[in-house]
Design a protein around this motif. Structure first.
Motif, mmCIF file in Angstrom:
data_model
loop_
_atom_site.group_PDB
_atom_site.id
_atom_site.type_symbol
_atom_site.label_atom_id
_atom_site.label_comp_id
_atom_site.label_asym_id
_atom_site.label_seq_id
_atom_site.Cartn_x
_atom_site.Cartn_y
_atom_site.Cartn_z
ATOM 1 N N LEU A 258 0.412 16.692 45.409
ATOM 2 C CA LEU A 258 -0.562 16.982 46.430
ATOM 3 C C LEU A 258 -1.213 15.387 46.953
ATOM 4 N N THR A 533 3.384 25.250 47.471
ATOM 5 C CA THR A 533 1.976 25.185 47.190
ATOM 6 C C THR A 533 1.196 25.934 48.488
ATOM 7 N N GLN A 535 -1.791 24.882 49.032
ATOM 8 C CA GLN A 535 -2.520 24.030 49.704
ATOM 9 C C GLN A 535 -1.586 23.015 50.546
ATOM 10 N N ARG A 538 -2.698 20.251 53.203
ATOM 11 C CA ARG A 538 -3.219 18.925 52.718
ATOM 12 C C ARG A 538 -2.051 17.745 53.101
ATOM 13 N N TRP A 539 -0.946 18.544 53.028
ATOM 14 C CA TRP A 539 0.162 17.666 53.417
ATOM 15 C C TRP A 539 0.295 17.489 55.130
#
Length: 905
Positions: A258, A533, A535, A538-539
């Motif tokens: 991440l 992921t 999440q 976040r990228w």
């Protein structure tokens, strides 16, 4: 931007003229400096002209600076211009430099000056006359004209050196010389002194040898060692002495990876391969292998790196393949996804994620982006006329239509784009369209569809490009392709298709349609990350902290550099957009194209059956990577590069360095007492290492590989000059010298083991195991050459790294992959299906097999005829088709048809 030029510097002439052509396209400050002024901070010697870009990077090759200005002015690259530039650098410059030296420095005149350059001048004249056009590359002025004019102007400004018989050359030269940018360039550089203004520059050049004395060779020449200052040598020695302690700590592993605030977060994608095609070597080098090199390099730099790819699984191509193989589309995707994954695993591609687009996350994210575009007024509805194949009973996706390009006449244009002229095409605009599946002529039918309103998004795109391109590492071809689209004006782009296999359209009245694969395929990067992921945002919704690099072949540029950015900008959800778009040209196979149906070329699942290790394939594909223009795979060249560059250069040096430690010093690295020559070698290796970093930071992957080979050549030369195998038998001073040379050499080998890791990871690991390289040195590549194997370090068992490729081995592979495997396959099938005797009827399964073979061979013959293949090749395939038809007739118990001929009168 800031352009540094110097009066009396010949390279400043074409650069200033090219800058004049691009006037008004960007802010440019022109600075006049002295010839001894160092304006490029990382070069040891003065280099003018030089262009400092807005991002702080420098261009200091005359042709590269000129190319940059021409691209700014909207010039379209072409192969003929590239050929002229290569000719100017390799053929014209050596003889022209000699002529100018004889004239200005030695005071010679007449034929003594004209003689060396006469042949080159005649070549230009004949080329202009033969093509009957005013400029070198056609009817309009190109980069080639300015570069050659600038090179020739100092000599040809004197009419005595422009022979009367070269009329076409004279006309061309005078046309360019009267243009304002060229006139101003001449005034700035020559300062009314004429050719004498070049004297200070030419006096510093070595005296040229006569051109006829120059040996002609295709092998790389010995690199001349750069002149180094005492300060540069001292800095290199200080870094060397610090050794392993100066390495940064290895960053901890994350799972999942991440973004981390305050670190460089690098997100790397390679273009998603169609699931239904087995990738050939050109596909592999164009996206996954190139991206893998950069991802491995990024990790060696301790950047926080995520590298992802996956199979593109929706669309007509998948439906058609499923129909051919009697499977469902999902079964086809499952089958071929495994094939792709196995191929990339064999090639040692280091994906963090290798996913697929047939997932619920793909549907969710694509539909969300669509709904946001729809609610903001960026989606239109319109009736579309489409090509429908009545024989296949389906609307045809763009890539399943071929025909004649309406713009350039290319006969193999696809239904969405012409590979020759690069223009976008609506399939119904094609002349003589054909269904690629059955080769019948499709008909035009109407259907309601949705469009992305690109004209409405054009201003946002231009603003984004204006902020992104300066200081970015978009390749020149990518910049050119996007600029040519914008120059022609964006048009609404259809984003739906009449298919069943795809992401459903969440809009009333369009329930029977799916999203066009090139609207949602690029969204696949997001959904693949989301499956990795939860999440993922976040990228992908973090442009402030993430540097996105995207690797692809040039045909994918419009979708990554324009269609997806427009979609993301219109969705207004803070998406991460591409910062560095790295596009290759095309890789051809020998003298033609890869073709699975004709059995021509090496495909990913075949490479592992050749007996050649994956790292050798990686090395050669990266060595010939089509960075500036198309390149071609050649079996002969692969043999030469393996045997010369790997076996005799790199492998020879690393093996000798390790063997000297084992044989002369019991496997223990000896003490090193550095002389001035050793310190100079340290500085040269450091300089080449830094050059390697500069190139790879800009994703110039092929050129960075040359730096590795240059260092190993320096190492071989160092060993040859110092002869440690002789000195070890001498007195104490000689033995000490042998120890120093051996210790230095094995440390260069250790450095090379890390530098080649992005290119040949298995070979890299083998070297590191043989040298017992400490783990911290294996995972970090510093910017300076460090002593990582200090005196007393014990190495392991040394063994050869590479094997020689033999001529008969390569010739056998050339025949096998030149169509041989298809003939072999047909012969085996024929042997496996014995022909029934006349009057006998074969079983239904055998008849069906023969029917399939006749259909397949018939399609092959039609494809060859449509491509206007060699007549002998067509005739051979027709013979096979007729033989299969005879077998089928016998199997069905039908009488054989008598060949039809003219009736006798």
């Amino acid at each position: 931007m800031r352009l540094f030029v110097s009066p009396g510097s010949p390279g400043s002439l074409p650069v200033l003229a090219a800058a004049g052509k691009a006037r008004g396209r960007a802010e440019l400050l022109i600075s006049t400096v002295g010839p001894e002024e160092c304006v490029v901070p990382f070069l040891a010697q003065p280099k003018v002209p030089a262009l400092q870009l807005d991002g702080g990077n420098y261009l200091f090759s005359t042709s590269a600076i000129c190319r940059y200005f021409f691209l700014l002015s909207g010039w379209e690259q072409d192969d003929l211009t590239n050929q002229w530039l290569e000719w100017e650098a390799t053929e014209l410059q050596p003889v022209l430099s000699a002529a100018l030296y004889y004239l200005v420095v030695q005071g010679k005149k007449g034929e003594d000056v004209l003689g060396p350059v006469r042949r080159a001048l005649t070549h230009i004249d004949q080329s202009l006359s033969r093509q009957n056009s005013p400029f070198l590359a056609g009817e309009t002025e190109s980069l080639a004209d300015i570069v050659l004019w600038g090179a020739l102007y100092p000599l040809l400004q004197d009419p005595a050196y422009l022979p009367d018989e070269l009329g076409a050359l004279r006309s061309w030269f005078q046309t360019l010389s009267t243009q304002e940018p060229c006139q101003q360039a001449a005034e700035t550089v020559l300062k009314q002194q004429g050719i004498l203004a070049l004297r200070p520059y030419l006096q510093k050049q070595p005296q040229p040898s006569p051109p006829e004395d120059r040996a002609v060779s295709n092998e790389p020449e010995e690199e001349e060692l750069a002149t180094l200052s005492e300060e540069e040598i001292a800095v290199a020695v200080t870094a060397w002495e610090k050794g392993l302690e100066s390495l940064p700590p290895r960053r901890p592993q994350q799972n999942p990876v991440l973004p981390v605030a305050g670190e460089r977060n690098v997100l790397i994608t390679s273009a998603l391969p169609y699931v239904n095609n087995v990738p050939h070597l050109g596909n592999i080098i164009g996206c996954v292998l190139s991206a893998d090199v950069f991802a491995r390099y990024s990790r060696l730099r301790q950047w926080n790196t995520l590298y992802l790819c996956g199979t593109d699984e929706y669309g007509t191509a998948t439906e058609t393949k499923a129909m051919e193989e009697g499977l469902t589309p999902q079964e086809i995707c499952d089958k071929y996804h495994i094939i792709h994954a196995d191929i990339y695993r064999w090639f040692n591609i280091s994906f963090d994620i290798f996913g697929r687009t047939t997932t619920p996350q793909q549907t969710k994210i694509t539909q969300d982006i669509f709904q946001r575009l729809l609610s903001r007024g960026f989606v239109l509805q319109d009736t579309v006329e489409q090509l429908r194949c009545e024989h296949c009973a389906r609307f045809l996706a763009d890539r399943f239509v071929e025909g004649v390009c309406p713009f350039c006449g290319y006969e193999e244009a696809r239904g969405d784009q012409c590979d020759k002229c690069g223009k976008l095409i609506n399939a119904i605009e094609l002349k003589k369209p054909q269904c690629k599946v059955c080769r019948s002529s499709p008909v035009v039918k109407s259907s309601q569809h949705l469009f992305l309103d690109l004209p409405k998004l054009e201003e946002r795109l231009e603003e984004w490009l204006g902020k992104t391109l300066p200081g970015s590492d978009w390749t020149p071809n990518a910049r050119f392709i996007i600029r040519s689209w914008l120059r022609d004006g964006l048009k609404p782009r259809c984003i739906t298709r009449d298919l069943k296999w795809g992401t459903p359209v969440p809009l009333e009245g369009f329930e029977d349609k799916v999203f066009y694969v090139w609207f949602d395929a690029t969204i696949g990067y997001l959904s693949i990350t989301a499956n990795y992921t939860d999440q993922w945002e976040r990228w992908w919704k973090n442009p402030e902290q993430v540097d996105l690099y995207q690797f692809m072949a040039k045909d994918n540029v419009p979708f990554h550099g324009l269609v997806f950015p427009c979609s993301a900008l219109g969705a207004e959800d803070n998406y991460t957009l591409v910062k560095h778009l790295i596009a290759t040209e095309y890789l051809n196979y020998e003298d033609g194209k890869f073709s699975k149906s004709r059995g021509v070329g090496v495909f990913g699942d075949m490479a592992q059956d050749t007996g050649i290790p994956a790292d050798i394939w990686r090395f050669y594909l990266l060595y010939i990577r089509p960075e500036g223009q198309d390149s071609a795979f050649s079996w002969t060249d692969m043999l030469l590069k393996n045997n010369s560059e790997l076996l005799n250069n790199l492998g020879n040096f690393i093996n000798r360095a390790g063997m000297f430690v084992s044989k002369f010093f019991g496997g223990c690295v000896p003490e090193m007492v550095l002389t001035s020559d050793d310190r100079r070698l340290l500085a040269h290796v450091t300089l080449e290492l830094q050059h390697y970093h500069q190139l790879l930071e800009k994703a110039r992957i092929r050129d960075a590989l040359r730096s590795i080979l240059t260092i190993s050549r320096h190492g071989n030369q160092y060993i040859q000059v110092n002869e440690p195998w002789k000195r070890i038998k001498g007195d104490e001073a000689d033995r000490q010298r042998a120890g120093t040379v051996t210790g230095m050499a094995v440390n260069v080998a250790a450095l090379l083991s890390v530098m080649i890791q992005p290119y040949m990871p298995t070979v890299s690991a083998s070297i590191q195991a043989q040298l017992q390289l400490p783990p911290p040195a294996c995972s970090v590549l510093p910017t300076n050459f460090l002593c990582t194997l200090p005196a007393g370090h014990q190495i392991g068992t040394v063994s050869p790294l590479f094997q020689k490729l033999e001529n008969d081995q390569i010739e056998s592979l050339r025949q096998r992959f030149g169509g041989g495997q298809l003939e072999e396959s047909l012969e085996l099938k024929a042997k496996a299906s014995p022909k029934p005797a006349a009057g006998e009827t074969a079983g239904p399964q055998e008849i069906q097999t023969l029917l399939d073979e006749v259909t397949k061979q018939g399609n092959l013959v039609r494809e060859l005829k449509a491509q206007k293949a060699d007549k002998n090749q067509v005739a051979a395939e027709v013979t096979k088709l007729l033989d299969l038809k005879k077998q089928l007739a016998l199997a069905e118990g039908k009488p054989l048809e008598t060949p039809k001929g003219k009736k006798k009168k």
